[in-house]
Design a protein around this motif. Sequence first.
Motif, PDB file in Angstrom:
ATOM      1  N   LEU A  24       7.079 -12.350  -3.210  1.00 52.19           N
ATOM      2  CA  LEU A  24       6.391 -11.773  -4.244  1.00 52.19           C
ATOM      3  C   LEU A  24       5.775 -10.358  -3.862  1.00 52.19           C
ATOM      4  O   LEU A  24       5.064 -10.374  -3.139  1.00 52.19           O
ATOM      5  N   PHE A  25       6.154  -9.444  -4.360  1.00 54.50           N
ATOM      6  CA  PHE A  25       5.533  -7.726  -4.137  1.00 54.50           C
ATOM      7  C   PHE A  25       4.431  -7.439  -5.235  1.00 54.50           C
ATOM      8  O   PHE A  25       5.109  -7.479  -6.561  1.00 54.50           O
ATOM      9  N   LYS A  72       0.939  -1.288  -0.027  1.00 57.06           N
ATOM     10  CA  LYS A  72       0.236   0.137  -0.085  1.00 57.06           C
ATOM     11  C   LYS A  72       0.700   1.242   0.097  1.00 57.06           C
ATOM     12  O   LYS A  72       0.939   2.063  -0.856  1.00 57.06           O
ATOM     13  N   ASP A  73       1.532   1.543   1.187  1.00 59.45           N
ATOM     14  CA  ASP A  73       2.480   2.622   1.285  1.00 59.45           C
ATOM     15  C   ASP A  73       3.966   2.189   1.733  1.00 59.45           C
ATOM     16  O   ASP A  73       4.966   2.568   0.910  1.00 59.45           O
ATOM     17  N   ASP A  74       3.966   1.492   2.662  1.00 53.87           N
ATOM     18  CA  ASP A  74       5.112   0.941   3.036  1.00 53.87           C
ATOM     19  C   ASP A  74       5.453  -0.427   3.373  1.00 53.87           C
ATOM     20  O   ASP A  74       4.436  -1.221   3.548  1.00 53.87           O
ATOM     21  N   ILE A  75       6.551  -0.984   3.736  1.00 51.51           N
ATOM     22  CA  ILE A  75       6.649  -2.391   4.111  1.00 51.51           C
ATOM     23  C   ILE A  75       7.294  -2.504   5.235  1.00 51.51           C
ATOM     24  O   ILE A  75       8.489  -1.778   5.712  1.00 51.51           O
ATOM     25  N   ASP A  76       6.698  -3.254   6.306  1.00 53.58           N
ATOM     26  CA  ASP A  76       7.460  -3.469   7.669  1.00 53.58           C
ATOM     27  C   ASP A  76       8.195  -4.783   7.409  1.00 53.58           C
ATOM     28  O   ASP A  76       7.738  -5.805   7.306  1.00 53.58           O
ATOM     29  N   TRP A  77       9.507  -4.724   7.256  1.00 57.82           N
ATOM     30  CA  TRP A  77      10.520  -5.857   7.061  1.00 57.82           C
ATOM     31  C   TRP A  77      10.265  -6.778   8.148  1.00 57.82           C
ATOM     32  O   TRP A  77      10.507  -8.007   8.031  1.00 57.82           O
ATOM     33  N   THR A  89       0.621  -0.758 -10.834  1.00 56.71           N
ATOM     34  CA  THR A  89       2.012  -0.584 -10.108  1.00 56.71           C
ATOM     35  C   THR A  89       2.010  -0.067  -8.875  1.00 56.71           C
ATOM     36  O   THR A  89       1.182   0.830  -8.466  1.00 56.71           O
ATOM     37  N   PHE A  90       3.048  -0.269  -7.943  1.00 56.95           N
ATOM     38  CA  PHE A  90       3.042   0.291  -6.814  1.00 56.95           C
ATOM     39  C   PHE A  90       4.499   1.107  -6.804  1.00 56.95           C
ATOM     40  O   PHE A  90       5.018   1.028  -7.865  1.00 56.95           O
ATOM     41  N   GLY A 122       0.977  -4.929 -12.394  1.00 57.49           N
ATOM     42  CA  GLY A 122       0.708  -3.876 -13.754  1.00 57.49           C
ATOM     43  C   GLY A 122       2.033  -3.791 -14.620  1.00 57.49           C
ATOM     44  O   GLY A 122       2.143  -2.780 -15.363  1.00 57.49           O
ATOM     45  N   LEU A 123       2.933  -4.664 -14.468  1.00 57.32           N
ATOM     46  CA  LEU A 123       4.152  -4.807 -15.377  1.00 57.32           C
ATOM     47  C   LEU A 123       3.589  -4.960 -16.759  1.00 57.32           C
ATOM     48  O   LEU A 123       2.854  -5.673 -17.092  1.00 57.32           O
TER      49      LEU A 123
END
Length: 210
Positions: free
Chosen positions: A125-126, A106-111, A139-140, A159-160
């Motif tokens: 897979l993102f 969505k916005d950020d990733i919490d690793w 796309t993000f 969306g690639l």
Amino acid sequence: MKLKVCGMRSEENIRELIAQINPDWMGLIFYPKSPRFVPQNLADSIVDLPIKKVGVFVNASLDEIKTSIRDFGIQIIQLHGEESLEFTKLVKEDTGLEIFKVFSIKDDIDWKTLEVFVPFVDYFLFDTFTKGYGGSGKTFDWEVLKNYPFEKPFLLSGGLSIENIPDIQKLKLEIPQLLGLDINSKFEIDPALKEIGKIREFKERISSVV
Ligand SMILES: O=C(O)c1ccccc1N[C@@H]1O[C@H](COP(=O)(O)O)[C@@H](O)[C@H]1O
């Protein structure tokens, strides 16, 4: 760079894909709300096709996953919903198959959330966050991947299209763990029906830059 073509279901279209492109993986969507959903009665027409099949599941049960593995000859499991660490572990241990665990951005990733999955998945897979889980064609912001902290390889999705190739090339230079691309709705004539010539162009152009 590895290539996954996702969201197929026509035997003829898949045969054409194998003959002309032969990608590393072909994805079948087992999420009933998707326009690319593959119903059970298509199993016999797909099961023996000579390509590595990825089963895409959204919060499915282990029994449902195992039925699709058996009937469609699935070799890789893509968990595309909110599957927990415990469930992911269970699927890995029970099936022994490769796992792609999806995180929708969505916005950020919490690793830290991803770190615990590392021993039990083969690729992250993102994809772009969407209420429908996948196949949004959007796309993000790939900027969030630039501090990717793991050695674990990952696939890029969401969306690639052919237009993204210059940016994919730049991203790969910055993040070598980007090992594969997952393409879908930008290569369709109709839902689940792929335009093989367009995929060939994508594969040729991407192979010439990364
Ligand atoms: O394609 C779908 O309908 C779908 C539905 C539910 C979960 C996953 C789905 N597809 C996956 O989404 C990515 C991104 O697709 P797109 O390029 O944005 O159209 C796709 O590669 C599939 O893995």
